[in-house]
Design a protein around this motif. Structure first.
Motif, PDB file in Angstrom:
ATOM      1  N   VAL A 103       0.838  -1.205   0.000  1.00 61.06           N
ATOM      2  CA  VAL A 103       0.000   0.000   0.000  1.00 61.06           C
ATOM      3  C   VAL A 103       0.868   1.247   0.000  1.00 61.06           C
ATOM      4  CG1 VAL A 103      -1.549   1.365   1.469  1.00 61.06           C
ATOM      5  CG2 VAL A 103      -2.056  -1.022   1.026  1.00 61.06           C
ATOM      6  N   MET A 104       1.930   1.233   0.768  1.00 62.97           N
ATOM      7  CA  MET A 104       2.765   2.423   0.909  1.00 62.97           C
ATOM      8  C   MET A 104       3.633   2.695  -0.315  1.00 62.97           C
ATOM      9  SD  MET A 104       3.662   2.167   4.936  1.00 62.97           S
ATOM     10  CE  MET A 104       4.583   3.676   5.031  1.00 62.97           C
ATOM     11  N   GLU A 105       3.688   1.767  -1.238  1.00 68.63           N
ATOM     12  CA  GLU A 105       4.447   1.978  -2.468  1.00 68.63           C
ATOM     13  C   GLU A 105       3.698   2.875  -3.454  1.00 68.63           C
ATOM     14  OE1 GLU A 105       7.528   1.021  -3.344  1.00 68.63           O
ATOM     15  OE2 GLU A 105       7.857   0.087  -1.410  1.00 68.63           O
ATOM     16  N   ARG A 106       2.392   2.982  -3.312  1.00 70.60           N
ATOM     17  CA  ARG A 106       1.595   3.801  -4.228  1.00 70.60           C
ATOM     18  C   ARG A 106       1.314   5.155  -3.590  1.00 70.60           C
ATOM     19  NH1 ARG A 106      -2.719  -0.145  -3.948  1.00 70.60           N
ATOM     20  NH2 ARG A 106      -1.421  -1.962  -3.723  1.00 70.60           N
ATOM     21  N   PRO A 107       1.630   6.259  -4.292  1.00 71.42           N
ATOM     22  CA  PRO A 107       1.509   7.586  -3.666  1.00 71.42           C
ATOM     23  C   PRO A 107       0.131   7.896  -3.075  1.00 71.42           C
ATOM     24  CG  PRO A 107       2.758   7.766  -5.683  1.00 71.42           C
ATOM     25  CD  PRO A 107       2.241   6.341  -5.621  1.00 71.42           C
ATOM     26  N   ARG A 108      -0.944   7.563  -3.762  1.00 69.55           N
ATOM     27  CA  ARG A 108      -2.276   7.877  -3.209  1.00 69.55           C
ATOM     28  C   ARG A 108      -2.543   7.112  -1.927  1.00 69.55           C
ATOM     29  NH1 ARG A 108      -5.757   8.396  -8.502  1.00 69.55           N
ATOM     30  NH2 ARG A 108      -5.566  10.632  -8.733  1.00 69.55           N
ATOM     31  N   GLN A 109      -2.246   5.831  -1.951  1.00 70.36           N
ATOM     32  CA  GLN A 109      -2.466   5.027  -0.759  1.00 70.36           C
ATOM     33  C   GLN A 109      -1.469   5.406   0.338  1.00 70.36           C
ATOM     34  OE1 GLN A 109      -2.550   3.854  -3.844  1.00 70.36           O
ATOM     35  NE2 GLN A 109      -4.547   2.910  -4.030  1.00 70.36           N
ATOM     36  N   ALA A 110      -0.255   5.777  -0.069  1.00 71.25           N
ATOM     37  CA  ALA A 110       0.756   6.179   0.905  1.00 71.25           C
ATOM     38  C   ALA A 110       0.304   7.421   1.661  1.00 71.25           C
ATOM     39  CB  ALA A 110       2.092   6.425   0.214  1.00 71.25           C
ATOM     40  N   THR A 111      -0.362   8.328   0.984  1.00 73.08           N
ATOM     41  CA  THR A 111      -0.861   9.535   1.630  1.00 73.08           C
ATOM     42  C   THR A 111      -1.899   9.179   2.686  1.00 73.08           C
ATOM     43  OG1 THR A 111      -0.459  10.766  -0.407  1.00 73.08           O
ATOM     44  CG2 THR A 111      -1.899  11.798   1.213  1.00 73.08           C
ATOM     45  N   GLY A 112      -2.789   8.259   2.366  1.00 75.11           N
ATOM     46  CA  GLY A 112      -3.783   7.817   3.345  1.00 75.11           C
ATOM     47  C   GLY A 112      -3.135   7.132   4.533  1.00 75.11           C
ATOM     48  N   MET A 113      -2.142   6.286   4.265  1.00 72.54           N
ATOM     49  CA  MET A 113      -1.442   5.603   5.352  1.00 72.54           C
ATOM     50  C   MET A 113      -0.675   6.603   6.212  1.00 72.54           C
ATOM     51  SD  MET A 113      -0.817   2.986   7.093  1.00 72.54           S
ATOM     52  CE  MET A 113      -1.716   1.836   6.099  1.00 72.54           C
ATOM     53  N   LEU A 114      -0.090   7.612   5.573  1.00 67.54           N
ATOM     54  CA  LEU A 114       0.619   8.654   6.318  1.00 67.54           C
ATOM     55  C   LEU A 114      -0.347   9.413   7.221  1.00 67.54           C
ATOM     56  CD1 LEU A 114       3.082  10.433   6.943  1.00 67.54           C
ATOM     57  CD2 LEU A 114       2.552  11.718   4.853  1.00 67.54           C
ATOM     58  N   LEU A 115      -1.525   9.719   6.726  1.00 64.25           N
ATOM     59  CA  LEU A 115      -2.514  10.419   7.534  1.00 64.25           C
ATOM     60  C   LEU A 115      -2.923   9.576   8.745  1.00 64.25           C
ATOM     61  CD1 LEU A 115      -4.244  12.960   7.861  1.00 64.25           C
ATOM     62  CD2 LEU A 115      -6.010  11.820   6.489  1.00 64.25           C
ATOM     63  N   VAL A 116      -3.162   8.305   8.521  1.00 68.38           N
ATOM     64  CA  VAL A 116      -3.510   7.404   9.633  1.00 68.38           C
ATOM     65  C   VAL A 116      -2.368   7.360  10.646  1.00 68.38           C
ATOM     66  CG1 VAL A 116      -3.927   4.974  10.232  1.00 68.38           C
ATOM     67  CG2 VAL A 116      -5.142   6.016   8.310  1.00 68.38           C
ATOM     68  N   SER A 117      -1.160   7.245  10.157  1.00 66.98           N
ATOM     69  CA  SER A 117       0.013   7.202  11.035  1.00 66.98           C
ATOM     70  C   SER A 117       0.168   8.499  11.821  1.00 66.98           C
ATOM     71  CB  SER A 117       1.271   6.928  10.202  1.00 66.98           C
ATOM     72  OG  SER A 117       2.419   6.939  11.000  1.00 66.98           O
ATOM     73  N   ALA A 118      -0.047   9.632  11.165  1.00 67.54           N
ATOM     74  CA  ALA A 118       0.105  10.923  11.829  1.00 67.54           C
ATOM     75  C   ALA A 118      -0.965  11.159  12.894  1.00 67.54           C
ATOM     76  CB  ALA A 118       0.074  12.049  10.799  1.00 67.54           C
ATOM     77  N   VAL A 119      -2.159  10.656  12.665  1.00 72.68           N
ATOM     78  CA  VAL A 119      -3.247  10.849  13.636  1.00 72.68           C
ATOM     79  C   VAL A 119      -3.159   9.839  14.778  1.00 72.68           C
ATOM     80  CG1 VAL A 119      -5.752  10.785  13.976  1.00 72.68           C
ATOM     81  CG2 VAL A 119      -4.811  11.899  11.961  1.00 72.68           C
ATOM     82  N   THR A 120      -2.933   8.573  14.455  1.00 73.76           N
ATOM     83  CA  THR A 120      -3.002   7.519  15.462  1.00 73.76           C
ATOM     84  C   THR A 120      -1.656   7.110  16.042  1.00 73.76           C
ATOM     85  OG1 THR A 120      -2.789   5.701  13.879  1.00 73.76           O
ATOM     86  CG2 THR A 120      -5.028   6.546  14.310  1.00 73.76           C
ATOM     87  N   GLY A 121      -0.592   7.310  15.291  1.00 73.07           N
ATOM     88  CA  GLY A 121       0.719   6.839  15.738  1.00 73.07           C
ATOM     89  C   GLY A 121       0.993   5.406  15.348  1.00 73.07           C
ATOM     90  N   PHE A 122       0.104   4.790  14.581  1.00 73.08           N
ATOM     91  CA  PHE A 122       0.311   3.431  14.098  1.00 73.08           C
ATOM     92  C   PHE A 122       0.085   3.383  12.599  1.00 73.08           C
ATOM     93  CE2 PHE A 122      -0.860  -0.849  12.960  1.00 73.08           C
ATOM     94  CZ  PHE A 122       0.184  -1.546  13.521  1.00 73.08           C
ATOM     95  N   PRO A 123       1.035   2.928  11.835  1.00 70.90           N
ATOM     96  CA  PRO A 123       2.403   2.600  12.237  1.00 70.90           C
ATOM     97  C   PRO A 123       3.121   3.850  12.727  1.00 70.90           C
ATOM     98  CG  PRO A 123       2.207   2.537   9.844  1.00 70.90           C
ATOM     99  CD  PRO A 123       0.835   2.781  10.389  1.00 70.90           C
TER     100      PRO A 123
END
Length: 166
Positions: A103-123
């Motif tokens: 998921v993190m290899e694709r820029p659009r999905q990576a942005t969503g994963m980054l947002l989740v990480s920034a809000v929750t701390g996981f990953p």
């Protein structure tokens, strides 16, 4: 004003040193000063985003450095040992870690994963910042997404003492 500058400094420091989290500082600053919680949360988010952007860009630069490329492409003697039963199960294509990396290899999905990480701390945002430094995600998109996520997290945390009556 000093509390806001301190929140920015704590946010920046905590971007590099995970054992100095900004969250306890924010809660203490709101409980002991008259500084608005939103200002403290935004300041800490800006400081931490600056630090994470430096990590992101540093990773990107380090990966492109000729010295590191030579080290990474060296042939190591010997053959690797087979992974064993648990290693095979965890490294399979259906493993959660493998899906997360995909998921993190694709820029659009990576942005969503980054947002989740920034809000929750996981990953963990530190690990996410380092990993995303090697992907095609643009630095502006990284910074904007990280700032949004950290602002949501830190403002929510800064509001907690007020909601608890302190």
């Amino acid at each position: 004003m000093i509390a806001v500058l301190a929140a920015t400094a704590v946010g920046l420091l905590s971007a590099f040193l995970p054992f100095t989290p900004a969250e306890p500082y924010l809660m203490a600053a709101v409980a002991t000063t008259g500084t608005p919680p939103v200002a403290l949360g935004v300041a800490a988010a800006a400081g931490q985003t600056t630090g994470k952007l430096l990590i992101f860009l540093g990773t990107r630069g380090a990966i492109r450095s000729p010295w590191l490329r030579r080290r990474l492409t060296r042939h190591t003697p010997g053959t690797p040992r087979p992974p064993g039963r648990w290693g095979t199960m965890l490294a399979g294509p259906k493993a959660a870690g493998a899906r997360l990396v995909e998921v993190m290899e694709r820029p659009r999905q990576a942005t969503g994963m980054l947002l989740v990480s920034a809000v929750t701390g996981f990953p963990p945002l530190l690990a996410t910042s380092v990993y995303l430094g090697r992907t095609p995600l643009r630095p502006v998109a990284f910074a904007a997404t990280c700032l949004l996520g950290r602002t949501i997290r830190f403002v929510a945390i800064a509001l907690m003492p007020r909601l608890a009556g302190y």
